[in-house]
Design a protein around this motif. Structure first.
Motif, short mmCIF file in Angstrom:
data_model
loop_
_atom_site.label_atom_id
_atom_site.label_comp_id
_atom_site.label_asym_id
_atom_site.label_seq_id
_atom_site.Cartn_x
_atom_site.Cartn_y
_atom_site.Cartn_z
N GLY A 105 0.81 -1.21 0.00
CA GLY A 105 0.00 0.00 0.00
C GLY A 105 0.84 1.26 0.00
N SER A 106 0.19 2.39 0.20
CA SER A 106 0.86 3.68 0.12
C SER A 106 1.58 4.01 1.42
N ASP A 107 2.57 4.91 1.33
CA ASP A 107 3.27 5.37 2.53
C ASP A 107 2.31 6.06 3.49
N ASP A 108 1.31 6.78 2.94
CA ASP A 108 0.32 7.44 3.80
C ASP A 108 -0.43 6.43 4.66
N ALA A 109 -0.75 5.28 4.07
CA ALA A 109 -1.47 4.25 4.82
C ALA A 109 -0.57 3.67 5.92
N HIS A 110 0.68 3.41 5.61
CA HIS A 110 1.59 2.88 6.62
C HIS A 110 1.70 3.85 7.79
N THR A 111 1.83 5.13 7.48
CA THR A 111 1.96 6.15 8.53
C THR A 111 0.69 6.22 9.37
N TRP A 112 -0.46 6.19 8.73
CA TRP A 112 -1.75 6.30 9.41
C TRP A 112 -1.93 5.16 10.41
N PHE A 113 -1.71 3.93 9.96
CA PHE A 113 -1.89 2.79 10.85
C PHE A 113 -0.79 2.73 11.92
N GLY A 114 0.42 3.18 11.58
CA GLY A 114 1.47 3.24 12.58
C GLY A 114 1.13 4.18 13.72
N ARG A 115 0.54 5.32 13.39
CA ARG A 115 0.12 6.28 14.42
C ARG A 115 -1.01 5.70 15.26
N LEU A 116 -1.97 5.05 14.63
CA LEU A 116 -3.11 4.49 15.36
C LEU A 116 -2.68 3.41 16.33
N LEU A 117 -1.82 2.49 15.87
CA LEU A 117 -1.46 1.32 16.66
C LEU A 117 -0.21 1.52 17.51
#
Length: 270
Positions: free
Chosen positions: A102-114
């Motif tokens: 997936g996109s870097d934005d998605a990796h960052t988003w889920f990393g922040r959430l979890l």
């Protein structure tokens, strides 16, 4: 006559489900079910087992396979399949399969959430993964679901389980794809082949339950049930059982359609 009471897909494995009134059945499951998944830095799948906050991620399906994601205190995120995505090896239990990164934005988003390193991947080709060959045929396929294309539960079995618990729990604790109304509790233990609407399914394996069932699918909070009661009343060897895994009897190039309210019929039982 029993009927299909409700139907659910989980576009991202372990994120919140979507209720449907109609769905296409493909050989590897309901269309769009568990085609996305989170993995750690080694490529191994992430789930609510260790990351219960995934239960707070809501998913809305838009045109063209695009998903809109929401979670508390997080900005909205859009993800969609891309034709030129980079393929990487990922692992679901003992299965290694190629998936589109997936996109870097998605990796960052889920990393922040979890609060951990996480990457989002997409199963761009659902013919890559086979179910457990002890229970399936070599021609069968499955998405990023734990083991099999669909999970069936019944309202009768939920009523039977709730009757032995202090507080009733909703069906979403068990994250089914199809829910059948009314059969006597645990009747599904004896089914081997069933028809829902126009589609025939093989009933291949009981579903053993884990800590995810103790997770509130709205808040991510956990308690002791239903595993405590399943341990007392539904223990088979070392496994706690609720629901049955299904494989559609569909050729690789064909699909069927299910609609809430479709008639349900047991074709073979033991």
């Amino acid at each position: 006559m029993h009927h299909l009471a409700s139907m659910h897909v989980y576009p991202i494995k372990s994120a919140r489900g979507i209720d449907l009134s109609e769905a296409v059945v493909e050989p590897w499951g309901l269309a769009g079910d568990r085609r996305w998944m989170l993995v750690d830095e080694s490529g191994r799948f992430l789930s609510q087992r260790k990351n219960p906050l995934l239960a707070t991620v809501t998913v809305r399906r838009e045109s063209g396979g695009r998903l809109a994601l929401h979670a508390p205190s997080m900005d909205e995120l859009w993800v969609e399949p891309t034709a030129d995505a980079h393929l990487v090896p990922v692992t679901v239990w003992n299965d290694e399969v190629k998936a589109a990164l997936g996109s870097d934005d998605a990796h960052t988003w889920f990393g922040r959430l979890l609060g951990i390193d996480a990457r989002l991947v997409h199963l761009d080709d659902p013919t890559r993964r086979m179910p457990d060959q002890e229970y399936a045929d070599a021609s069968d396929r499955v998405s990023f679901a734990d083991g099999f294309p669909l999970l069936l539960t019944t309202t009768g079995s939920l009523e039977a389980l709730n009757a032995v618990m202090d507080s009733p729990l909703p069906m979403n604790r068990f994250r089914p794809n199809v829910v059948i109304d009314g059969p006597e509790g645990w009747a599904e233990d004896h089914w081997r082949r069933v028809r829902i609407g126009e589609v025939i399914f093989r009933v291949v394996k009981p579903c053993s339950r884990c800590v995810i069932t103790t997770t509130d699918q709205r808040t991510g909070e956990r308690g002791p049930e239903p595993l405590r009661s399943l341990g007392k009343h539904r223990r088979f060897g070392k496994k706690l059982i609720f629901g049955q895994n299904l494989i559609p009897e569909l050729p690789a190039t064909k699909a069927g359609t299910l609609r809430v309210g479709d008639p349900f019929e047991v074709l073979e039982s033991v």
